[in-house]
Design an enzyme around this catalytic site. Structure first.
Site, PDB file in Angstrom:
ATOM      1  N   ARG A  69       0.827  -1.214   0.000  1.00  0.00           N
ATOM      2  CA  ARG A  69       0.000   0.000   0.000  1.00  0.00           C
ATOM      3  C   ARG A  69       0.861   1.264   0.000  1.00  0.00           C
ATOM      4  O   ARG A  69       0.510   2.269  -0.611  1.00  0.00           O
ATOM      5  CB  ARG A  69      -0.949   0.027   1.191  1.00  0.00           C
ATOM      6  CG  ARG A  69      -1.968  -1.077   1.199  1.00  0.00           C
ATOM      7  CD  ARG A  69      -2.900  -1.023   0.018  1.00  0.00           C
ATOM      8  NE  ARG A  69      -3.903  -2.057   0.144  1.00  0.00           N
ATOM      9  CZ  ARG A  69      -4.525  -2.617  -0.862  1.00  0.00           C
ATOM     10  NH1 ARG A  69      -4.249  -2.238  -2.090  1.00  0.00           N
ATOM     11  NH2 ARG A  69      -5.432  -3.538  -0.667  1.00  0.00           N
ATOM     12  N   LYS A 107      -6.203   2.033   1.500  1.00  0.00           N
ATOM     13  CA  LYS A 107      -7.167   0.952   1.296  1.00  0.00           C
ATOM     14  C   LYS A 107      -6.857  -0.238   2.210  1.00  0.00           C
ATOM     15  O   LYS A 107      -5.743  -0.736   2.254  1.00  0.00           O
ATOM     16  CB  LYS A 107      -7.133   0.507  -0.163  1.00  0.00           C
ATOM     17  CG  LYS A 107      -8.139  -0.559  -0.493  1.00  0.00           C
ATOM     18  CD  LYS A 107      -8.081  -0.942  -1.957  1.00  0.00           C
ATOM     19  CE  LYS A 107      -9.012  -2.091  -2.244  1.00  0.00           C
ATOM     20  NZ  LYS A 107      -8.885  -2.552  -3.618  1.00  0.00           N
TER      21      LYS A 107
END
Length: 137
Positions: A69, A107
């Site tokens: 991420r 996310k």
């Protein structure tokens, strides 16, 4: 290993430098060098060799997902670092500057405080021009 985060940071700096020095096309120098984005996090992982026909060494765990991420939320030729990794860098690589990116919706992780690790010798003014404050130690 206490210096693992410092080792990864220096590897990331060299990886971007080497990628940028690698031409996209030997016959078309006007295209410039390869651009990459980098991100990393620090934490526990599980490692294993997976497969019988074509065995591969693999890492598993939330740390791997968080690192992914950090990379996917990075920008070209920048190193995006989690707050955990930044804290370790302050201890084990105090020579490296960190620039606060600020809270970021990541996310699967929620809001995280993240940082940029600028490449030494490069102009960092664009980091600050995006309303990103430099870390004052």
């Amino acid at each position: 290993q206490p210096s693992h985060t410092s080792n990864i940071a220096h590897f990331a700096i060299e990886a971007i430098s080497t990628a940028n020095d690698t031409p996209i096309s030997q016959g078309r120098p006007e295209l410039g060098g390869v651009n990459i984005r980098v991100g990393f996090h620090s934490g526990p992982v599980v490692a294993s060799v997976v497969g019988n026909t074509n065995p591969r060494f693999c890492l598993f765990g939330d740390t791997v997902n968080t690192s992914s991420r950090m990379e996917s939320n990075s920008l070209k030729n920048r190193i995006h670092v989690s707050e955990t990794a930044a804290s370790l860098l302050r201890v084990h690589a105090p020579d490296l500057k960190l620039i606060k990116r600020g809270p970021l919706e990541v996310k699967g992780k929620g809001v995280m405080n993240t940082f940029w690790l600028p490449i030494p010798g490069q102009d960092h003014s664009d980091y600050l021009n995006r309303n990103l404050s430099a870390i004052q130690e």
